[in-house]
Design a protein around this motif. Structure first.
Motif, PDB file in Angstrom:
ATOM      1  N   ARG A  28     -18.094  13.716 -21.105  1.00  0.00           N
ATOM      2  CA  ARG A  28     -19.148  13.535 -20.227  1.00  0.00           C
ATOM      3  C   ARG A  28     -20.095  14.411 -19.948  1.00  0.00           C
ATOM      4  O   ARG A  28     -21.300  14.486 -19.516  1.00  0.00           O
ATOM      5  CB  ARG A  28     -18.666  12.693 -18.991  1.00  0.00           C
ATOM      6  N   ARG A  29     -19.352  15.589 -19.298  1.00  0.00           N
ATOM      7  CA  ARG A  29     -20.157  16.808 -18.930  1.00  0.00           C
ATOM      8  C   ARG A  29     -21.033  17.317 -19.997  1.00  0.00           C
ATOM      9  O   ARG A  29     -21.978  17.703 -19.642  1.00  0.00           O
ATOM     10  CB  ARG A  29     -19.233  17.763 -18.472  1.00  0.00           C
ATOM     11  N   TRP A  30     -20.441  17.354 -21.275  1.00  0.00           N
ATOM     12  CA  TRP A  30     -21.480  17.592 -22.146  1.00  0.00           C
ATOM     13  C   TRP A  30     -22.482  16.814 -22.467  1.00  0.00           C
ATOM     14  O   TRP A  30     -23.669  17.161 -22.704  1.00  0.00           O
ATOM     15  CB  TRP A  30     -20.417  17.946 -23.593  1.00  0.00           C
ATOM     16  N   GLU A  31     -22.232  15.224 -22.350  1.00  0.00           N
ATOM     17  CA  GLU A  31     -23.203  14.524 -22.667  1.00  0.00           C
ATOM     18  C   GLU A  31     -24.436  14.579 -21.401  1.00  0.00           C
ATOM     19  O   GLU A  31     -25.517  14.477 -21.805  1.00  0.00           O
ATOM     20  CB  GLU A  31     -22.836  13.179 -22.832  1.00  0.00           C
ATOM     21  N   LYS A  32     -24.018  15.220 -20.369  1.00  0.00           N
ATOM     22  CA  LYS A  32     -24.830  15.121 -19.250  1.00  0.00           C
ATOM     23  C   LYS A  32     -25.456  16.584 -19.364  1.00  0.00           C
ATOM     24  O   LYS A  32     -26.650  16.693 -18.818  1.00  0.00           O
ATOM     25  CB  LYS A  32     -24.242  15.072 -17.958  1.00  0.00           C
ATOM     26  N   VAL A  60     -27.227  20.321 -32.041  1.00  0.00           N
ATOM     27  CA  VAL A  60     -26.171  21.075 -31.156  1.00  0.00           C
ATOM     28  C   VAL A  60     -25.079  20.043 -30.532  1.00  0.00           C
ATOM     29  O   VAL A  60     -24.013  20.148 -30.632  1.00  0.00           O
ATOM     30  CB  VAL A  60     -26.855  21.904 -30.372  1.00  0.00           C
ATOM     31  N   LEU A  61     -25.756  19.043 -29.744  1.00  0.00           N
ATOM     32  CA  LEU A  61     -24.874  18.469 -29.015  1.00  0.00           C
ATOM     33  C   LEU A  61     -23.688  17.537 -29.950  1.00  0.00           C
ATOM     34  O   LEU A  61     -22.560  17.543 -29.685  1.00  0.00           O
ATOM     35  CB  LEU A  61     -25.836  17.265 -27.976  1.00  0.00           C
ATOM     36  N   PRO A  62     -24.193  16.765 -30.913  1.00  0.00           N
ATOM     37  CA  PRO A  62     -23.268  16.081 -31.714  1.00  0.00           C
ATOM     38  C   PRO A  62     -22.353  16.880 -32.238  1.00  0.00           C
ATOM     39  O   PRO A  62     -20.952  16.602 -32.326  1.00  0.00           O
ATOM     40  CB  PRO A  62     -24.159  15.314 -32.761  1.00  0.00           C
ATOM     41  N   VAL A  63     -22.507  18.212 -32.747  1.00  0.00           N
ATOM     42  CA  VAL A  63     -21.598  18.983 -33.460  1.00  0.00           C
ATOM     43  C   VAL A  63     -20.605  19.341 -32.446  1.00  0.00           C
ATOM     44  O   VAL A  63     -19.290  19.479 -32.625  1.00  0.00           O
ATOM     45  CB  VAL A  63     -22.289  20.396 -34.197  1.00  0.00           C
ATOM     46  N   ALA A  64     -21.208  19.987 -31.374  1.00  0.00           N
ATOM     47  CA  ALA A  64     -20.568  20.375 -30.134  1.00  0.00           C
ATOM     48  C   ALA A  64     -19.265  19.325 -29.702  1.00  0.00           C
ATOM     49  O   ALA A  64     -18.363  19.628 -29.439  1.00  0.00           O
ATOM     50  CB  ALA A  64     -21.107  20.875 -29.024  1.00  0.00           C
ATOM     51  N   ALA A  67     -16.480  18.766 -32.241  1.00  0.00           N
ATOM     52  CA  ALA A  67     -15.600  19.963 -31.919  1.00  0.00           C
ATOM     53  C   ALA A  67     -14.653  19.629 -30.809  1.00  0.00           C
ATOM     54  O   ALA A  67     -13.659  19.843 -30.663  1.00  0.00           O
ATOM     55  CB  ALA A  67     -16.406  21.229 -31.886  1.00  0.00           C
ATOM     56  N   ILE A  68     -15.304  19.269 -29.686  1.00  0.00           N
ATOM     57  CA  ILE A  68     -14.607  19.341 -28.357  1.00  0.00           C
ATOM     58  C   ILE A  68     -13.617  18.058 -28.644  1.00  0.00           C
ATOM     59  O   ILE A  68     -12.406  18.144 -28.209  1.00  0.00           O
ATOM     60  CB  ILE A  68     -15.393  18.834 -27.221  1.00  0.00           C
ATOM     61  N   LYS A  69     -14.040  16.837 -28.924  1.00  0.00           N
ATOM     62  CA  LYS A  69     -13.149  15.722 -29.480  1.00  0.00           C
ATOM     63  C   LYS A  69     -12.070  16.307 -30.346  1.00  0.00           C
ATOM     64  O   LYS A  69     -10.830  15.768 -30.149  1.00  0.00           O
ATOM     65  CB  LYS A  69     -13.870  14.482 -30.010  1.00  0.00           C
TER      66      LYS A  69
END
Ligand SMILES: [Zn+2]
Ligand SMILES: [Zn+2]
Length: 363
Positions: A28-32, A60-64, A67-69
Motif C-alpha cells: 500500500r505504501r508503494w501504491e501511495k 517502475v511501479l508495477p515492476v517494483a 518484486a516486492i510481492k
C-alpha cells in the motif's frame, strides 16, 4: 499452586495473517507512491514531467510491486518458521523456569501463592521469567520475583530532560487512564494516555481484498521464485563472461580440427623432421576425445632422448591454437617406435577447461 501461563506460541494461521498484513502495508505504501515522490522525477519542463510520471506509473511501479510481492512470498515460510521458533523458545523458557519458594506476605506473613509466570524485560532489557505472588488474605499487596529469587522492583520513571526521578500520578476517566509525570527538579511535564477501549484491534475492511491483490498464491509465488532464479543464473553467466573475457576471446580463436585435419596437419611436419608412419589408434570418447598415436623414427642413428624430445616439441608447438593437446605423460620410445596420446576438445565448456588448464588430462 496452579499458575497461569500465557502462551506465546500461537496457531500458524495467526503468523500467516500477520505476515500478510505486513506485506499489504508495504505494498500500500508503494501504491501511495510515498517512496518515489522524489526530486529525481521532478522536471521543469511540463511535458517531460508528464512523460516521467507516466513512465513511473506504468513501468517502475508495477515492476517494483511485483518484486516486492515476490520477495515477500519467497521469504514467507522461513520468516514464519523463525517467528514460531522464537515464540516457542519463549514458552519453553517460561515452562521450564523454577518457581521461587517460601515467598511470604509483607502485611500478614502468610505464605503467598504463585498466580502467574511470564516473560518481562529486566532493567537490562533482557527477557526473564517473572512470577507473581498473591496473599490468601485478599487485599494485601502482591509481590513479584524473578526466577533467580530476586524481588522485582519497579523501574524508576526518569525525567526525559534532566534524568531526575519523577513520581507519576494516574487519573482515570471512564476507560481512559492518564498518567502525568512532573519533574520535581526541572518542572518538565509529560502526559500519557491509555485508552482501554482501543485494546481490541480494529478489523481492516480491505484486508481480504488486498490480500488477494498483494499476497501471491503458491502458484504465482512459485513462478516468481523460478523466474528470479533464472534471472540470477543469467546475470551470473554474464558476469562470468565479463570476468573471463580473455578466455572467451581465446576460445573464439581456437582452430577446431577433426581427426583427419589433425592428420593432415601433422603428417608433412613429422616427415620433414625425420619421422614417418603417423597412425592413430581407436579413439576413446569421453567428454573429450582421447586418441593414441604411433610414429616411427626415420632418422638413422638418432638416440631415444633426441627422438622423444624432438617429436614432443614439434607436436606441442603445432597444436598451439588448436583444440588438441599432447597428454602430459609425454611420448614413450622403444626401438625407434614412438607413441603418445592426444586429447581433443570440442564445445565451449570443454575448450574453456583446456585453455584455463583446469581438468587437464582428466578423463
Ligand atoms: Zn497477607
Ligand atoms: Zn527534570
Amino acid at each position: 499452586m496452579a499458575d497461569q501461563t500465557y502462551a506465546h506460541l500461537k496457531d500458524e494461521i495467526y503468523y500467516n495473517e500477520l505476515y500478510d498484513k505486513f506485506t499489504i502495508e508495504e505494498c500500500r505504501r508503494w501504491e501511495k507512491k510515498e517512496f518515489w515522490d522524489v526530486p529525481s522525477i521532478k522536471d521543469e519542463d511540463p511535458i517531460k514531467m508528464k512523460i516521467k510520471i507516466s513512465f513511473a506509473d506504468k513501468v517502475v511501479l508495477p515492476v517494483a510491486l511485483y518484486a516486492i510481492k515476490g520477495e515477500r512470498y519467497a521469504k514467507k515460510s522461513e520468516t514464519i518458521r523463525q517467528w514460531m521458533a522464537r515464540d516457542k523458545a519463549k514458552d519453553d523458557l517460561v515452562t521450564n523456569a523454577t518457581e521461587p519458594r517460601g515467598i511470604r506476605c509483607l502485611v500478614c506473613s502468610s505464605p503467598m501463592n504463585c498466580i502467574s509466570r511470564d516473560l518481562h524485560s529486566d532493567d537490562r532489557d533482557k527477557d526473564r521469567v517473572l512470577f507473581m505472588f498473591e496473599c490468601p488474605n485478599k487485599g494485601h499487596k502482591r509481590r513479584a520475583y524473578w526466577e533467580s529469587g530476586e524481588e522485582w522492583e519497579p523501574r524508576p520513571n526518569l525525567c526525559l530532560k534532566c534524568k531526575a526521578v519523577t513520581n507519576p500520578s494516574h487519573a482515570r476517566e471512564g476507560n481512559i487512564i492518564t498518567t502525568t509525570n512532573t519533574c520535581p527538579q526541572c518542572g518538565h511535564k509529560e502526559t500519557d494516555t491509555i485508552d482501554l477501549n482501543s485494546k481490541e484491534e480494529k478489523i481492516d475492511p480491505n484486508f481480504e481484498a488486498d490480500r488477494k491483490k498483494y499476497c501471491l498464491s503458491e502458484k504465482e509465488g512459485g513462478e516468481y521464485v523460478s523466474w528470479m532464479a533464472n534471472a540470477k543464473n543469467l546475470l551470473g553467466s554474464f558476469k562470468e563472461r565479463e570476468q573471463n573475457k580473455e578466455v572467451y576471446e581465446a576460445i573464439a580463436k581456437v582452430k577446431t580440427l577433426a581427426i583427419v585435419d589433425l592428420q593432415n596437419l601433422l603428417n608433412p611436419l613429422i616427415e620433414k623432421a625425420g619421422y614417418t608412419k603417423l597412425e592413430f589408434g581407436k579413439p576413446e570418447v569421453k567428454r573429450d576425445l582421447f586418441v593414441e598415436f604411433t610414429v616411427q623414427d626415420n632418422k638413422p642413428g638418432r638416440v631415444e632422448y633426441d627422438s622423444c624430445h624432438g617429436l614432443e616439441k614439434l607436436i606441442k608447438k603445432n597444436l598451439e591454437g588448436t583444440n588438441w593437446r599432447l597428454m602430459s605423460e609425454g611420448i614413450s620410445y622403444k626401438l625407434g617406435f614412438l607413441n603418445g596420446r592426444l586429447r581433443g576438445a570440442s564445445g565451449e565448456e570443454n575448450l574453456k577447461e583446456m585453455i584455463t588448464g583446469k581438468d587437464t588430462n582428466q578423463e
